[in-house]
Design a protein around this motif. Structure first.
Motif, short mmCIF file in Angstrom:
data_model
loop_
_atom_site.label_atom_id
_atom_site.label_comp_id
_atom_site.label_asym_id
_atom_site.label_seq_id
_atom_site.Cartn_x
_atom_site.Cartn_y
_atom_site.Cartn_z
N GLU A 71 0.78 -1.24 0.00
CA GLU A 71 0.00 0.00 0.00
C GLU A 71 0.81 1.28 0.00
OE1 GLU A 71 -3.23 -0.04 -0.55
OE2 GLU A 71 -2.99 -2.23 -0.68
N THR A 72 1.97 1.30 0.64
CA THR A 72 2.69 2.55 0.74
C THR A 72 4.19 2.32 0.87
OG1 THR A 72 2.85 4.64 1.99
CG2 THR A 72 2.42 2.66 3.27
N LEU A 73 4.97 3.23 0.30
CA LEU A 73 6.43 3.15 0.34
C LEU A 73 7.00 4.53 0.04
CD1 LEU A 73 8.82 0.87 0.40
CD2 LEU A 73 8.96 1.41 -2.04
N ARG A 74 8.16 4.83 0.60
CA ARG A 74 8.88 6.05 0.26
C ARG A 74 10.20 5.64 -0.40
NH1 ARG A 74 8.38 8.85 4.98
NH2 ARG A 74 6.33 9.49 4.21
N PHE A 75 10.37 6.03 -1.65
CA PHE A 75 11.55 5.66 -2.44
C PHE A 75 12.28 6.94 -2.82
CE2 PHE A 75 13.48 4.89 -6.66
CZ PHE A 75 14.26 3.79 -6.38
N GLU A 76 13.51 7.06 -2.35
CA GLU A 76 14.29 8.28 -2.60
C GLU A 76 13.50 9.53 -2.24
OE1 GLU A 76 17.89 8.66 -4.33
OE2 GLU A 76 17.51 7.27 -2.68
N GLY A 77 12.75 9.46 -1.11
CA GLY A 77 11.99 10.60 -0.62
C GLY A 77 10.68 10.83 -1.31
N VAL A 78 10.31 9.98 -2.29
CA VAL A 78 9.07 10.14 -3.04
C VAL A 78 8.08 9.07 -2.58
CG1 VAL A 78 8.01 10.08 -5.33
CG2 VAL A 78 10.26 11.13 -5.02
N ASP A 79 6.84 9.48 -2.29
CA ASP A 79 5.82 8.55 -1.81
C ASP A 79 5.17 7.80 -2.97
OD1 ASP A 79 6.14 9.12 0.91
OD2 ASP A 79 4.80 10.85 0.78
N LEU A 80 5.02 6.48 -2.78
CA LEU A 80 4.37 5.62 -3.76
C LEU A 80 3.13 4.99 -3.14
CD1 LEU A 80 7.24 3.53 -5.40
CD2 LEU A 80 5.98 5.41 -6.42
#
Length: 323
Positions: free
Chosen positions: A218-227
């Protein structure tokens, strides 16, 4: 897996290096008829054709087979690419015209290289109650795209992430000290990362690579960007590390893809990867006439196959990466 869209779009992919971070939304695509299994497709799109040699990415499930009908993809052709099957739940039976019969199971890599031409089928097994996974394609470089068909299997070990914030399975390439023995035509990375609730880690990566992170949960932060679920985040080459964090209260799972930017223009239409309009026309004609190029798949009659959709009225044109 076949791309069974009724009106597949032609795509020409090129490889200009980029350093930005961007979110690639998914679009919903049905695989087949009235009870079609639905997948979320992030590659290719209008603005992002490839990540390294990765040229196609579908995310599906978790879907109850009683509701979706499961997977029943009849024999269909491929050229110039390799398929990468990776499951989280369920089981799929793979049969191809090279004589390979294999089961696709969670945490086990099945990589089929089409080379000059191959056909195969994919069917979920009767025991499967839930299907959940990703289907990925790799473009083969010109040096290998007319080679022999091949199949590789690997069941990677689950290892702790740096800092102990979760686990990692590397099915292609190398990451965090874990490496896959599977050979590929271009330098690549493919890994499943599971982050604990509230956990995060920073991973050292090859600065030559561009990367894509495809989120299963449902949610993740990749290189400071929310997915959010089924989205992919793209990071261009030049980075020596990538940071992923799970702000959620439950574990997060992400597929990390990477590779050197693909430096050849290629045309991708339906299940074919070629270099010119004329090649695609030839591939389609040979599949429709059941030419030897694609062989036959054991267990299926000559009539049990996916027909090629009509070609567009105009010449297949490039769709280039955003500069």
């Amino acid at each position: 897996m076949s791309n069974v869209e009724a009106h597949p779009e032609e795509t020409v992919c090129t490889g200009a290096p980029e350093r930005e971070v961007e979110v690639i939304p998914a679009r919903e695509v049905p695989l087949g008829g009235p009870r079609a299994m639905l997948v979320q497709r992030t590659l290719p799109t209008k603005d992002r054709s490839m990540v390294g040699a990765w040229c196609f990415a579908d995310h599906y499930g978790p879907d109850r087979v009683d509701d979706s009908g499961g997977m029943r993809v009849l024999p269909h052709p491929h050229t110039g690419l390799a398929t990468v099957s990776w499951l989280f739940e369920g089981e799929i039976e793979h049969t191809d015209s090279a004589g390979v019969h294999a089961m696709v199971r969670p945490g086990e890599l099945n990589l089929m290289s089409a080379g000059y031409g191959i056909s195969h089928s994919e069917v979920s097994t009767p025991e499967t109650e839930v299907l959940h996974g990703v289907q990925l394609w790799l473009a083969l470089p010109d040096s290998d795209r007319n080679g022999e068909k091949a199949f590789q299997f690997h069941a990677p070990e689950s290892v702790p992430l740096p800092g102990g914030a979760g686990t990692l399975r590397v099915f292609l390439g190398e990451l965090a000290g874990s490496a896959s023995p599977v050979t590929t035509s271009t330098p690549l990375l493919g890994a499943e990362i599971v982050l604990d609730a509230g956990g995060g880690t920073t991973l050292e990566v090859d600065a030559r690579f561009e990367h894509g992170a495809l989120l299963d949960t449902e949610t993740l932060r990749f290189e400071g960007v929310d997915l959010t679920r089924s989205q992919m985040c793209y990071a261009g080459p030049g980075r020596t590390s990538l940071t992923v964090a799970n702000p959620g209260a439950t574990p997060a799972r992400v597929i990390l893809l990477g590779g050197v930017p693909f430096d050849e223009d290629l045309v991708m239409w339906w299940n074919f990867v070629g270099r010119t309009h004329e090649e695609i026309v030839e591939y389609r004609a040979q599949w429709e006439t059941q030419a030897e190029r694609f062989g036959t798949v054991a267990g299926w009659s000559a009539d049990e196959r996916i027909p090629a959709p009509p070609l567009p009225n105009s010449r297949l044109k490039p769709r280039r990466r955003r500069d």
